[in-house]
Design an enzyme around this catalytic site. Sequence first.
Site, short mmCIF file in Angstrom:
data_model
loop_
_atom_site.label_atom_id
_atom_site.label_comp_id
_atom_site.label_asym_id
_atom_site.label_seq_id
_atom_site.Cartn_x
_atom_site.Cartn_y
_atom_site.Cartn_z
N GLY A 134 5.70 5.46 0.54
CA GLY A 134 6.92 5.67 -0.45
C GLY A 134 7.44 4.36 -0.90
O GLY A 134 6.60 3.79 -1.15
N SER A 135 8.86 4.74 -0.50
CA SER A 135 9.73 3.62 -1.67
C SER A 135 10.10 2.50 -0.18
O SER A 135 10.35 2.82 0.75
CB SER A 135 11.12 3.99 -2.05
OG SER A 135 11.84 4.45 -0.56
N PRO A 136 10.39 0.97 -0.73
CA PRO A 136 10.70 -0.61 0.09
C PRO A 136 12.00 0.40 0.89
O PRO A 136 12.22 0.22 2.06
CB PRO A 136 10.72 -0.74 -0.40
CG PRO A 136 9.58 -0.95 -2.08
CD PRO A 136 9.70 0.20 -1.76
N VAL A 170 13.49 3.44 1.58
CA VAL A 170 12.93 4.39 2.69
C VAL A 170 12.42 3.53 3.76
O VAL A 170 12.03 4.81 5.03
CB VAL A 170 12.31 5.68 2.11
CG1 VAL A 170 12.05 6.87 3.79
CG2 VAL A 170 13.36 6.16 1.10
N GLY A 171 11.14 2.99 3.10
CA GLY A 171 10.32 2.01 4.10
C GLY A 171 11.22 1.36 5.35
O GLY A 171 10.71 1.65 6.62
N GLU A 220 2.94 2.01 2.85
CA GLU A 220 1.85 2.07 1.51
C GLU A 220 3.36 2.00 0.94
O GLU A 220 4.17 3.13 0.82
CB GLU A 220 1.20 2.42 1.58
CG GLU A 220 -0.19 2.34 2.56
CD GLU A 220 -0.65 1.23 2.78
OE1 GLU A 220 -0.19 0.89 1.02
OE2 GLU A 220 -1.48 0.62 3.01
N CYS A 280 2.22 4.58 -7.64
CA CYS A 280 2.00 3.08 -6.84
C CYS A 280 1.50 2.39 -7.72
O CYS A 280 2.17 0.62 -7.99
CB CYS A 280 2.37 3.13 -6.08
SG CYS A 280 0.77 3.55 -4.99
#
Length: 510
Positions: A229-231, A233-234, A251, A285
């Site tokens: 997902g996105s940074p 939410v990471g 990822e 991505c």
Amino acid sequence: METGGVSPQPSVQQPLGSGAGKAPEDDGGGGKGSVDGDATSGNPYARLVDDLRAAWLSGKTRPMEYRMAQLEALGRFLDEKKQDILDATALDMGKPPFEAEFSEILLCKNELHETLNNLSHWVKDENVDKTLVTQLDSAFIRKDPYGVVLIIAPWNYPVNLLVGPLVGAIAAGNCVIVKPSEMTKNTEKLMAEVLPSYLDKDCFAVVTGGVQETTRLLENKFDYIFYTGSPSVGRIIMTAAAQHLTPVTLELGGKNPCYVSDSCDVQNVARRVAWGRFFNAGQTCIAPDYVLCSVVMQEKLLPALRKAIDEFYGPNPQESPDFGRIVGDKQFQRVQELMRSGRVVIGGQTVEKERYIAPTVLVDLQPSDPIMQEEIFGPILPFVIVANVDEAIDFINSRERPLVVYAFSSDDKVVNQVLERTSSGGFCGNDTLMHVTLTSLPFGGIGSSGHGMYHGKFTFDTFTHHRGCLHRSMGREALNALRYPPYSPQKLGIVRAASEVKRKGACTLL
């Protein structure tokens, strides 16, 4: 935790029966299974996690025959439900059948076949070098499963980015909870309702839902978490994992640069860049996020891109069966807003009710423009002017490290120069996207684009604890006595000689 989708109440379904895309702010996930939870913890997923942990502790997932049977069942799912997958992804985001079969099914089957072909070798103990003092002992690496692992998938490739990691998690002998993205509702429903008939209900479960459910799910202790997902939410995933000291693979995304030198086959570059940028309507991505080139190359490349787009999608891409749509209204509005940067020279048309954005090329951009500050995740290709390869490399290195760097040139030295002087999760010279099709290459990010890797054996290794083991004899105690107190210089000399690792071929540099 932000998500682009709704947050439905947990769906009451059984775990899997026997036999997440990642735009900057669009992730989330979770809720299905044992929603009544545990009376003492109050968490709706505690009982489900406990049940899976009990199954793992029983050793059920460890035998090779069991792992192979579950993987074969996963293969049957891909084969027997192929049309259902194509239909679901078409409904969710207008994904063309060719793109869906290639990216969601074929690549998953490649991962599966690579694993089935090699698993018996991967799981074997790995013998290691020994010192003189341990020559008569057994030293090896045991390939242990982590235990109960969680896989949170995105919406942009909702089958591939769930099934791919699942293959490795099963192969490694884990019990697994998978969380499909709630953004692609038809694919989520397919995973929740159909996948259960293929895998063992004692060891695998699906959780569906939105932000609220995922937040509660992450309160539980997992032995490994794999998130795509996105940074932004990471960071939330990593924070939740830290409460239990749970290892994670993230990822994530990033702005992938694509340098085009003045020396290249312009039309070939145009076709390869256009395919990589506009595949899946740009919601990839690893898509080339912006082009770096000279003014001279820009003037050559723009008409070549216009020609390539026309060859791919015809004079009106809106009518093409081979061009997808943006996944949701929120994502459509975000990408449409990014088009305000720079100047449109190709495309630019939008139809909100269809969530259609035409293949678009922008020029006259500044590095500070909004479109250059976040991952685009849509069918827009900006151009940034640089004088030469050195300036391009400086531009790349001044920003966060991307998931992939692309470089095009007829001169291999230029491609290698970009490779050697930049840092990224992956690299592809003279093409786009194709590096991800090889199961023999690791795939993953670095820095803000993620950490950890998978694909092929790398997925098995990600979900495997490499356990260092030494098995010694109960005899030969006289040899061991040399390391026991009382110590002496003589004992130390013998122990040093028997234990040291000597450097080979050492030389003195003058």
